[in-house]
Design a protein around this motif. Structure first.
Motif, mmCIF file in Angstrom:
data_model
loop_
_atom_site.group_PDB
_atom_site.id
_atom_site.type_symbol
_atom_site.label_atom_id
_atom_site.label_comp_id
_atom_site.label_asym_id
_atom_site.label_seq_id
_atom_site.Cartn_x
_atom_site.Cartn_y
_atom_site.Cartn_z
ATOM 1 N N ARG A 6 -24.269 31.020 34.743
ATOM 2 C CA ARG A 6 -24.582 31.852 34.474
ATOM 3 C C ARG A 6 -22.627 32.087 34.923
ATOM 4 O O ARG A 6 -22.386 32.020 35.332
ATOM 5 N N HIS A 7 -22.219 34.036 34.758
ATOM 6 C CA HIS A 7 -20.397 33.194 34.242
ATOM 7 C C HIS A 7 -20.797 35.089 34.793
ATOM 8 O O HIS A 7 -21.645 35.661 34.233
ATOM 9 N N TYR A 8 -19.629 35.343 35.954
ATOM 10 C CA TYR A 8 -19.242 36.517 36.257
ATOM 11 C C TYR A 8 -17.496 37.026 35.780
ATOM 12 O O TYR A 8 -16.904 35.707 35.039
ATOM 13 N N TYR A 9 -17.781 38.097 34.935
ATOM 14 C CA TYR A 9 -16.369 37.998 33.745
ATOM 15 C C TYR A 9 -15.466 39.547 34.569
ATOM 16 O O TYR A 9 -15.613 40.234 35.063
ATOM 17 N N PHE A 10 -13.856 39.332 34.883
ATOM 18 C CA PHE A 10 -13.274 40.171 35.367
ATOM 19 C C PHE A 10 -12.179 40.445 34.713
ATOM 20 O O PHE A 10 -11.916 39.541 34.022
#
Length: 128
Positions: A6-10
């Protein structure tokens, strides 16, 4: 084979200035970094982002509230947007910047990629 997770993207707003670079995160108030080289500024921006995220409640909704949103279609010639990929542990050493190019004819992609390369490469002759 690379392990995925899982990754978050900003969204990151990158600006080449007369003295170096300025990176900010439009969805995160007061999260910004300034540096002389692009690499230095990216490093500082990762640290700023990690610090901000580490102070949020560890709830998915709280974190996602600051993730990817709209990227403007038009920007000035010394600005470009990128996405910063963040792992759930918010480790700045695992963060990565992803450059975005729209799906257009190959000649347009080459032109946009050349502009992007020019912005991240030191160039004392850039007129801003």
């Amino acid at each position: 084979m690379a392990k995925t997770g899982r990754h978050y993207y900003f969204v990151a707003r990158n600006e080449k200035t007369k003295t170096g670079y300025h990176i900010s995160f439009p969805n995160i108030p007061n999260a910004e970094a300034v540096g002389t080289t692009y690499e230095e500024t990216v490093y500082y921006s990762y640290r700023v982002l990690a610090d901000f995220l580490s102070h949020l409640p560890k709830q998915e909704a709280e974190i996602r509230a600051y993730t990817l949103s709209d990227i403007p279609d038009t920007v000035s010639s010394n600005v470009f947007y990128s996405l910063v990929s963040v792992t759930p542990d918010f480790d700045p050493h695992k963060m990565e910047t992803h450059f975005t190019l729209p799906q257009t004819p190959p000649a347009d992609i080459r032109q946009k990629a050349a502009k992007l390369a020019g912005l991240v490469t030191p160039n004392d002759n850039l007129a801003l």
